[in-house]
Each structure stands twice: as C-alpha cells, then as structure tokens.
Design a protein around this motif. Sequence first.
Motif, PDB file in Angstrom:
ATOM      1  N   THR A 135      11.658 -10.484 -22.542  1.00 29.05           N
ATOM      2  CA  THR A 135      12.077 -11.554 -23.714  1.00 29.05           C
ATOM      3  C   THR A 135      10.863 -12.508 -22.727  1.00 29.05           C
ATOM      4  OG1 THR A 135      12.778 -11.746 -20.781  1.00 29.05           O
ATOM      5  CG2 THR A 135      14.360 -10.955 -22.744  1.00 29.05           C
ATOM      6  N   ARG A 136       9.880 -12.323 -22.590  1.00 29.61           N
ATOM      7  CA  ARG A 136       8.672 -13.012 -22.764  1.00 29.61           C
ATOM      8  C   ARG A 136       7.676 -12.909 -24.088  1.00 29.61           C
ATOM      9  NH1 ARG A 136       6.100 -14.458 -18.856  1.00 29.61           N
ATOM     10  NH2 ARG A 136       6.073 -16.824 -19.592  1.00 29.61           N
ATOM     11  N   VAL A 137       7.048 -13.320 -24.937  1.00 31.80           N
ATOM     12  CA  VAL A 137       6.099 -12.704 -25.394  1.00 31.80           C
ATOM     13  C   VAL A 137       4.928 -12.913 -24.104  1.00 31.80           C
ATOM     14  CG1 VAL A 137       3.844 -13.958 -26.579  1.00 31.80           C
ATOM     15  CG2 VAL A 137       6.835 -13.921 -27.661  1.00 31.80           C
TER      16      VAL A 137
ATOM     17  N   ASP B 147       4.956 -11.455 -21.282  1.00 35.97           N
ATOM     18  CA  ASP B 147       5.082 -10.504 -20.234  1.00 35.97           C
ATOM     19  C   ASP B 147       4.650  -9.350 -21.309  1.00 35.97           C
ATOM     20  OD1 ASP B 147       5.729 -11.859 -18.561  1.00 35.97           O
ATOM     21  OD2 ASP B 147       7.841 -11.335 -18.174  1.00 35.97           O
TER      22      ASP B 147
ATOM     23  N   ASP C  45      13.454  -9.949 -28.018  1.00 41.05           N
ATOM     24  CA  ASP C  45      12.609 -10.682 -29.066  1.00 41.05           C
ATOM     25  C   ASP C  45      12.923 -11.637 -29.504  1.00 41.05           C
ATOM     26  OD1 ASP C  45      11.699  -7.837 -28.570  1.00 41.05           O
ATOM     27  OD2 ASP C  45      11.857  -7.108 -30.729  1.00 41.05           O
TER      28      ASP C  45
ATOM     29  N   ALA D 295      13.118 -14.119 -26.987  1.00 36.03           N
ATOM     30  CA  ALA D 295      11.777 -14.051 -26.437  1.00 36.03           C
ATOM     31  C   ALA D 295       9.907 -15.088 -27.135  1.00 36.03           C
ATOM     32  CB  ALA D 295      10.920 -12.750 -26.365  1.00 36.03           C
TER      33      ALA D 295
ATOM     34  N   ARG E 243      11.908 -18.624 -26.003  1.00 33.07           N
ATOM     35  CA  ARG E 243      11.350 -19.305 -24.914  1.00 33.07           C
ATOM     36  C   ARG E 243      10.076 -19.555 -25.411  1.00 33.07           C
ATOM     37  NH1 ARG E 243      13.556 -14.773 -20.438  1.00 33.07           N
ATOM     38  NH2 ARG E 243      15.928 -15.883 -20.381  1.00 33.07           N
ATOM     39  N   TYR E 244       9.268 -19.023 -26.157  1.00 26.67           N
ATOM     40  CA  TYR E 244       7.790 -19.049 -25.894  1.00 26.67           C
ATOM     41  C   TYR E 244       7.897 -20.666 -27.408  1.00 26.67           C
ATOM     42  CZ  TYR E 244       2.546 -18.655 -27.466  1.00 26.67           C
ATOM     43  OH  TYR E 244       2.021 -18.365 -27.802  1.00 26.67           O
TER      44      TYR E 244
END
Length: 250
Positions: free
Chosen positions: A67-69, A71, A173, A176, A179-180
């Motif tokens: 859920t994070r780009v 990561d 996705d 993610a 969050r970005y």
Amino acid sequence: MALGTKSIWLRRYAGPAPPRLRLLCLPHAGGSAGFFHSWGHAFGDDVEVLAVRYPGRQERIAEEPFTRVEDVADALADELSPYLDVPLAVFGHSMGASIGYELALRLQARHHTAPALLMVSCRKPPHLLTPRTAALADEGALIAEVGRLGGTDAALLADPDLRELVLPAIRADFTAVARYTARPGLPLDCPVTGYVGASDPDIRADEVAAWAGLAPRGFDLKVLPGGHFYLVDQRAALVADIRARLAPQW
C-alpha cells in the motif's frame, strides 16, 4: 539471487542469447504483469523484457498487496541486483511511473547505477502530484473510478466472481497512489521520456512535460491518440517508438 533462480517479482521474457539490454515494465494501479505480455518479445532478440508482478494478483494472489509506492520500489531495487549486468531501461504506466521514478533513485543510491532510460506514462512528476482520494470512499466509488479510466481492469470488475478476487489489489494500489503525495523532485541521472494520451481525462501533455525539470540528462515527450489507456489501442505505435529508443547506442 542468481539469474537462474526464478523471481517472484519478475516475469522474464528471455531471448535466445544473452541480452544487450533489459526493459523493466511496471503496471498501473490494479494492473498485473500480464498487461505487458504482448511486449515480451516485441523489442528484438537482444532486449529481455521483465514484467513486474506486484503481490496480491495472478501468481501472487495469496500475498498481501503493498500500500506504499516506496515499499514496492524498495523491494524491486533489491530484487533487480542480479539483473544489472547489462543496461536496464524502465517503463512505468500511471502508478508504475511513480514506482519507476522511486526505483531509479534507489538504483542510484544503492547500486551506483542509473537506468539507461526512464519512460513515464500518464503520470505527473512527484512535485506536481494531486492524488485523488475520492475513489477510496467505498467499493462503489472505487469501481466507478476504475470504469472511468477504462482499461482491462474495468471489465474484470463487471464480473461479480472476479471482482471479489481483484478488488483487494486494486484498493491497495489506489491507496498507495493516494499516499504518494507531492514532494520535491530529485534529479535523475538518466534521460527521461514522457508518454501521454492526447485525451487522457486526468493529465495534460504539459504536465507530463514537467518531468523535464528532473531530467538534466535529457527529456523527450511523445503524445499518442487516446485516453488514459492509450497504450492498448496504440500498442503498435508505442512499441515501435520504444524500440527505436532502445536501439543500440550504449
């Protein structure tokens, strides 16, 4: 990890001889390595295509999606270490473009190498990002957003049985992407090419062109007919353009 070891992250389309160059393909939010299957042997015998397999779909359906780009980029930077014996070009579509950018920064920092070329498709540079969060309100909003953008994922969501399988990865996705958030862009030690569909509902050609500010080694922009998934209908033109850019010059 030796090259003979199968990577859970990468679907390899190996040619008959050792490659001159590798092309890493990063799918969009909700996408999978299968999206690039038709690219597998489209660039000549000396270009090996690597399609990224995100967790939570296809062969990795049982895994928890990221859920994070950042990561995803972290994991790929480590996974790609054995594949850096030849130049690596990177193509990322939409969310994949942000992952490609973060990956390029990590390759520079960790492996002291840069992609031969970073290709970013239908995505603003990091300092101009305005993430959409409305799609995360509920399941209906998420399905509507995927349908609005189009592409093959919309068809999957129309089937109730398939929807239950693919929706968790799509939601992860889109989380993610949300969050970005915007951040100062760091310059890249590689040339950058931007691609965009002329009628993309969310991003204009001049916004993609702003990647030039992060590309002191050169930037080029290619606008093709179509919307956010122009690369489906314009596959032949896009592949031909990329193939020309990957022609021997290094």
